[in-house]
Write a protein that holds these residues in place. Structure first.
Motif, PDB file in Angstrom:
ATOM      1  N   LYS A  46       1.804   3.663  11.263  1.00 13.65           N
ATOM      2  CA  LYS A  46       2.035   3.148   9.915  1.00 13.65           C
ATOM      3  C   LYS A  46       3.455   3.423   9.420  1.00 13.65           C
ATOM      4  O   LYS A  46       3.743   3.215   8.255  1.00 13.65           O
ATOM      5  N   ASP A  47       4.333   3.904  10.299  1.00 11.27           N
ATOM      6  CA  ASP A  47       5.694   4.280   9.912  1.00 11.27           C
ATOM      7  C   ASP A  47       6.717   3.524  10.750  1.00 11.27           C
ATOM      8  O   ASP A  47       6.516   3.296  11.941  1.00 11.27           O
ATOM      9  N   PHE A  87       4.441   5.623   5.671  1.00 11.39           N
ATOM     10  CA  PHE A  87       3.140   5.450   5.059  1.00 11.39           C
ATOM     11  C   PHE A  87       2.987   6.363   3.838  1.00 11.39           C
ATOM     12  O   PHE A  87       3.295   7.547   3.907  1.00 11.39           O
ATOM     13  N   GLU A  88       2.528   5.781   2.737  1.00 17.76           N
ATOM     14  CA  GLU A  88       2.281   6.470   1.474  1.00 17.76           C
ATOM     15  C   GLU A  88       3.530   7.131   0.882  1.00 17.76           C
ATOM     16  O   GLU A  88       3.447   8.116   0.170  1.00 17.76           O
ATOM     17  N   LYS A  89       4.714   6.614   1.230  1.00 21.86           N
ATOM     18  CA  LYS A  89       5.980   7.085   0.641  1.00 21.86           C
ATOM     19  C   LYS A  89       6.751   5.861   0.174  1.00 21.86           C
ATOM     20  O   LYS A  89       6.519   4.750   0.626  1.00 21.86           O
ATOM     21  N   ASP A  90       7.686   6.085  -0.742  1.00 24.55           N
ATOM     22  CA  ASP A  90       8.525   4.988  -1.202  1.00 24.55           C
ATOM     23  C   ASP A  90       9.439   4.523  -0.078  1.00 24.55           C
ATOM     24  O   ASP A  90       9.983   5.342   0.667  1.00 24.55           O
TER      25      ASP A  90
END
Length: 154
Positions: free
Chosen positions: A51-52, A74-77
């Motif tokens: 996911k990155d 993933f799950e970061k701006d």
């Protein structure tokens, strides 16, 4: 006077007969031929995980480096920006100017060329002139799994 002119002429001829100048090993290492310059001038590196994604494009001019660096973790701006810095031994040390959620920020980035690829270093930071920089580059941690490997540039 005639002897002086003959001596001068002989010295001129001898200096011209030395042949072409040979480059020192340092000059050879830092003066690649034109074909090689194009190969090393622009390079692209990518990490692609489940996911990155991290993409680094570099433009090398001697010891100076510029380029782009994009993080999509993933799950970061998402961060998209440019780097400007230098190459020291097996390190890229650069200032990263990036945009995240509409805000422009700066921070130092350090990448080390490892067997797995280019890995970003992490460690203790301090702020100098409003920019976060690493306190001690010799103690940065590169033990994570994100390694940027060469890919064709688009």
């Amino acid at each position: 006077m005639k002897a002086l002119s003959t001596l001068f002429f002989a010295a001129l001829v001898m200096s011209a007969c030395k042949g072409p100048k040979e480059d020192t090993p340092v000059e050879v290492a830092f003066s690649p031929d034109e074909e090689h310059v194009e190969e090393i001038n622009t390079e692209c590196f990518r990490y692609y995980g489940d996911k990155d994604t991290v993409l680094l494009t570099t433009h090398v001019d001697g010891m100076k480096i510029t380029g782009t660096l994009d993080y999509s973790l993933f799950e970061k701006d998402k961060n998209t920006g440019t780097i400007e810095g230098e190459i020291r031994d097996d390190l890229i040390i650069a200032e990263y100017t990036f945009m995240s959620e509409g805000v422009t920020s700066n921070r130092q980035v350090v990448f080390k060329n490892t067997e797995e690829g280019w890995k970003e270093g992490y460690g203790e930071i301090k702020t100098v002139d409003g920019i976060p920089v690493y306190v001690n580059m010799d103690s940065l941690d590169y033990s994570h799994q994100i390694a940027l490997t060469p890919v064709p540039c688009d």
